[in-house]
Design an enzyme around this catalytic site. Sequence first.
Site, PDB file in Angstrom:
ATOM      1  N   THR A 120      -2.686  27.888-108.280  1.00 37.37           N
ATOM      2  CA  THR A 120      -1.343  27.387-108.538  1.00 37.37           C
ATOM      3  C   THR A 120      -0.409  28.516-108.984  1.00 37.37           C
ATOM      4  OG1 THR A 120      -0.081  26.005-110.095  1.00 37.37           O
ATOM      5  CG2 THR A 120      -2.198  26.793-110.858  1.00 37.37           C
ATOM      6  N   ASP A 121       0.890  28.315-108.776  1.00 41.84           N
ATOM      7  CA  ASP A 121       1.878  29.283-109.277  1.00 41.84           C
ATOM      8  C   ASP A 121       1.975  29.259-110.803  1.00 41.84           C
ATOM      9  OD1 ASP A 121       3.147  26.820-109.561  1.00 41.84           O
ATOM     10  OD2 ASP A 121       4.959  27.379-108.449  1.00 41.84           O
ATOM     11  N   LYS A 151      -6.881  27.519-114.764  1.00 44.70           N
ATOM     12  CA  LYS A 151      -6.714  27.959-113.364  1.00 44.70           C
ATOM     13  C   LYS A 151      -6.640  29.487-113.319  1.00 44.70           C
ATOM     14  CE  LYS A 151      -6.396  25.848-110.133  1.00 44.70           C
ATOM     15  NZ  LYS A 151      -7.435  25.268-109.222  1.00 44.70           N
TER      16      LYS A 151
HETATM   17  P1  NAD Z   1      -6.154  15.964-107.765  1.00 44.25           P
HETATM   18  O1  NAD Z   1      -6.281  15.768-109.233  1.00 44.25           O
HETATM   19  O2  NAD Z   1      -5.362  14.994-106.977  1.00 44.25           O
HETATM   20  O3  NAD Z   1      -7.617  16.015-107.110  1.00 44.25           O
HETATM   21  C1  NAD Z   1      -8.675  16.690-107.698  1.00 44.25           C
HETATM   22  C2  NAD Z   1      -9.982  16.232-107.032  1.00 44.25           C
HETATM   23  O4  NAD Z   1     -11.079  16.985-107.602  1.00 44.25           O
HETATM   24  C3  NAD Z   1     -10.296  14.754-107.254  1.00 44.25           C
HETATM   25  O5  NAD Z   1     -10.736  14.151-106.058  1.00 44.25           O
HETATM   26  C4  NAD Z   1     -11.436  14.778-108.284  1.00 44.25           C
HETATM   27  O6  NAD Z   1     -12.327  13.666-108.170  1.00 44.25           O
HETATM   28  C5  NAD Z   1     -12.117  16.090-107.937  1.00 44.25           C
HETATM   29  N1  NAD Z   1     -12.854  16.655-109.072  1.00 44.25           N
HETATM   30  C6  NAD Z   1     -12.423  16.801-110.352  1.00 44.25           C
HETATM   31  N2  NAD Z   1     -13.395  17.330-111.116  1.00 44.25           N
HETATM   32  C7  NAD Z   1     -14.469  17.540-110.293  1.00 44.25           C
HETATM   33  C8  NAD Z   1     -15.767  18.075-110.488  1.00 44.25           C
HETATM   34  N3  NAD Z   1     -16.183  18.502-111.694  1.00 44.25           N
HETATM   35  N4  NAD Z   1     -16.595  18.158-109.417  1.00 44.25           N
HETATM   36  C9  NAD Z   1     -16.200  17.718-108.201  1.00 44.25           C
HETATM   37  N5  NAD Z   1     -14.992  17.177-107.965  1.00 44.25           N
HETATM   38  C10 NAD Z   1     -14.124  17.098-108.999  1.00 44.25           C
HETATM   39  O7  NAD Z   1      -5.604  17.448-107.581  1.00 44.25           O
HETATM   40  P2  NAD Z   1      -4.631  18.057-106.455  1.00 44.25           P
HETATM   41  O8  NAD Z   1      -3.229  17.887-106.877  1.00 44.25           O
HETATM   42  O9  NAD Z   1      -5.081  17.594-105.130  1.00 44.25           O
HETATM   43  O10 NAD Z   1      -4.977  19.611-106.618  1.00 44.25           O
HETATM   44  C11 NAD Z   1      -6.016  20.223-105.828  1.00 44.25           C
HETATM   45  C12 NAD Z   1      -6.067  21.697-106.128  1.00 44.25           C
HETATM   46  O11 NAD Z   1      -4.824  22.287-105.820  1.00 44.25           O
HETATM   47  C13 NAD Z   1      -6.343  22.033-107.591  1.00 44.25           C
HETATM   48  O12 NAD Z   1      -7.195  23.164-107.643  1.00 44.25           O
HETATM   49  C14 NAD Z   1      -4.960  22.373-108.157  1.00 44.25           C
HETATM   50  O13 NAD Z   1      -5.069  23.265-109.233  1.00 44.25           O
HETATM   51  C15 NAD Z   1      -4.330  23.014-106.945  1.00 44.25           C
HETATM   52  N6  NAD Z   1      -2.849  22.962-106.875  1.00 44.25           N
HETATM   53  C16 NAD Z   1      -2.202  21.763-106.968  1.00 44.25           C
HETATM   54  C17 NAD Z   1      -0.815  21.723-106.831  1.00 44.25           C
HETATM   55  C18 NAD Z   1      -0.063  20.414-106.894  1.00 44.25           C
HETATM   56  O14 NAD Z   1       1.160  20.431-106.855  1.00 44.25           O
HETATM   57  N7  NAD Z   1      -0.710  19.266-106.973  1.00 44.25           N
HETATM   58  C19 NAD Z   1      -0.095  22.902-106.618  1.00 44.25           C
HETATM   59  C20 NAD Z   1      -0.798  24.118-106.536  1.00 44.25           C
HETATM   60  C21 NAD Z   1      -2.173  24.124-106.654  1.00 44.25           C
HETATM   61  O1  TDX Z   2       7.160  11.395-115.812  1.00 45.00           O
HETATM   62  C1  TDX Z   2       7.388  12.605-115.672  1.00 45.00           C
HETATM   63  N1  TDX Z   2       8.630  13.089-115.951  1.00 45.00           N
HETATM   64  C2  TDX Z   2       8.965  14.402-115.814  1.00 45.00           C
HETATM   65  O2  TDX Z   2      10.123  14.787-116.069  1.00 45.00           O
HETATM   66  C3  TDX Z   2       6.375  13.532-115.199  1.00 45.00           C
HETATM   67  C4  TDX Z   2       4.994  13.045-114.875  1.00 45.00           C
HETATM   68  C5  TDX Z   2       6.740  14.854-115.048  1.00 45.00           C
HETATM   69  N2  TDX Z   2       7.989  15.287-115.347  1.00 45.00           N
HETATM   70  C6  TDX Z   2       8.353  16.698-115.120  1.00 45.00           C
HETATM   71  C7  TDX Z   2       7.390  17.733-115.653  1.00 45.00           C
HETATM   72  C8  TDX Z   2       7.542  18.867-114.658  1.00 45.00           C
HETATM   73  O3  TDX Z   2       8.673  19.668-114.995  1.00 45.00           O
HETATM   74  O4  TDX Z   2       8.348  16.873-113.700  1.00 45.00           O
HETATM   75  C9  TDX Z   2       7.842  18.160-113.343  1.00 45.00           C
HETATM   76  C10 TDX Z   2       6.617  17.996-112.462  1.00 45.00           C
HETATM   77  O5  TDX Z   2       5.590  17.438-113.262  1.00 45.00           O
HETATM   78  P1  TDX Z   2       4.096  17.217-112.714  1.00 45.00           P
HETATM   79  O6  TDX Z   2       4.115  16.358-111.501  1.00 45.00           O
HETATM   80  O7  TDX Z   2       3.230  16.807-113.866  1.00 45.00           O
HETATM   81  O8  TDX Z   2       3.728  18.685-112.181  1.00 45.00           O
HETATM   82  P2  TDX Z   2       3.614  20.125-112.885  1.00 45.00           P
HETATM   83  O9  TDX Z   2       3.319  20.022-114.331  1.00 45.00           O
HETATM   84  O10 TDX Z   2       4.810  20.929-112.446  1.00 45.00           O
HETATM   85  O11 TDX Z   2       2.271  20.668-112.142  1.00 45.00           O
HETATM   86  C11 TDX Z   2       2.063  20.397-110.739  1.00 45.00           C
HETATM   87  O12 TDX Z   2       2.357  21.546-109.953  1.00 45.00           O
HETATM   88  C12 TDX Z   2       1.497  22.646-110.083  1.00 45.00           C
HETATM   89  C13 TDX Z   2       0.625  19.943-110.472  1.00 45.00           C
HETATM   90  O13 TDX Z   2       0.337  18.797-111.268  1.00 45.00           O
HETATM   91  C14 TDX Z   2      -0.332  21.056-110.769  1.00 45.00           C
HETATM   92  O14 TDX Z   2      -1.675  20.651-110.431  1.00 45.00           O
HETATM   93  C15 TDX Z   2       0.041  22.252-109.930  1.00 45.00           C
HETATM   94  O15 TDX Z   2      -0.774  23.345-110.251  1.00 45.00           O
END
Ligand code: NAD
Ligand code: TDX
Length: 331
Positions: A120-121, A151
């Site tokens: 992640t960033d 991370k």
């Molecule tokens: P998510 O929480 O939706 O999914 C995570 C998955 O990992 C789930 O299916 C969960 O069951 C599984 N998991 C958790 N712990 C585990 C374990 N111990 N063993 C096996 N499986 C396990 O997360 P996401 O948003 O899909 O993020 C996926 C990846 O991308 C993460 O590494 C996160 O850091 C990275 N990432 C996410 C974002 C974002 O905006 N969501 C941005 C940049 C990077």
């Molecule tokens: O109800 C809310 N109200 C609100 O203002 C929630 C849930 C979040 N927020 C704000 C917090 C953040 O500034 O919105 C922004 C986005 O929040 P999240 O969806 O929780 O994301 P963030 O904390 O930015 O992290 C996400 O992006 C990077 C992912 O969850 C991470 O897994 C990824 O690494």
Amino acid sequence: MRLLVTGGAGFIGANFVQQTVRERPDVTVTVLDALTYAGDEASLAPVADAVTFVRGDVADADVVDPLVRDADVVVHFAAESHNDNSLSDPWPFVRTNVVGTYTLLEAVRRHGTRYHHISTDEVYGDLELDDPAKFTPTTPYNPSSPYSSTKASSDLLVRAWARSFGVAATISNCSNNYGPYQHVEKFIPRQVTNVIDGVRPKLYGSGANVRDWIHVEDHNAAVWAIVERGRIGETYLIGADGEVDNRTVVETVLELMGRPRDAYDLVADRPGHDLRYAIDASRTREELGWTPRYRSFREGLAATIAWYQENEAWWRPRKAATEARYAQLGR
Ligand code: NAD
Ligand code: TDX
């Protein structure tokens, strides 16, 4: 290619597996996922027949070792991913994100398997609103939350295992993803499903915080470009020049859903809340020829809203418990 995808029942992983099955018939996919509160096998339902699903923990070496042995490539998505949860209970983040990555690295070291690490960033900390700088592959690590620090820790393990043991690894650090199958705890799905339920969206603090949004399909296309053409040992940043402040996101959601743009509430801020993220993805674009296909955040957001409206059966089972957790936090 025999591909092992960890975390394939989560948001980004499930989209990655669906895209892979649709677009790459030459790839055999095995998913390893613990099905925590964030994982849902239903997210893989459209491709279930084409995927081998193993329920298990990435921190369990006995489970991980034979799966890595039998794979050509591992793409590691599995993580505890929600900042708010990491502030309430950091231990699962240390265990899954740090010990889980260590366990996979030891397995790929033993078996010589190609490894791509999803990060992640947020490892780079945050930027001022008026800072002209963006994150690059050489920006120093400066994580703020238990989530982002675990991370960052896992990224550093990957770099060390690549340098010291010659593990064939690449890393990608991506900005905030949006799209279908994202858990309703996250910002955009939470607000969209709140509006569907007639509840006012909740903005942390002043709503001035900026996130750099990218559609999940664009993230996953970049991951495939790195797996196929990335230089071993390198870090690639993934982002789509999608900076938007949270207030504008909520106002756009409300407008697209036919509500007044000011029908939201300000709630208590997240402790340590990062102000702004911004990605410079020029290495990924220039070296790998990758470009995002979703050019308009507004259009991608409209499609995502439509997906949540049409797929209530997917998100409804987790909505009440998620809101109960937020109510305890006063957010
Ligand atoms: P998510 O929480 O939706 O999914 C995570 C998955 O990992 C789930 O299916 C969960 O069951 C599984 N998991 C958790 N712990 C585990 C374990 N111990 N063993 C096996 N499986 C396990 O997360 P996401 O948003 O899909 O993020 C996926 C990846 O991308 C993460 O590494 C996160 O850091 C990275 N990432 C996410 C974002 C974002 O905006 N969501 C941005 C940049 C990077
Ligand atoms: O109800 C809310 N109200 C609100 O203002 C929630 C849930 C979040 N927020 C704000 C917090 C953040 O500034 O919105 C922004 C986005 O929040 P999240 O969806 O929780 O994301 P963030 O904390 O930015 O992290 C996400 O992006 C990077 C992912 O969850 C991470 O897994 C990824 O690494």
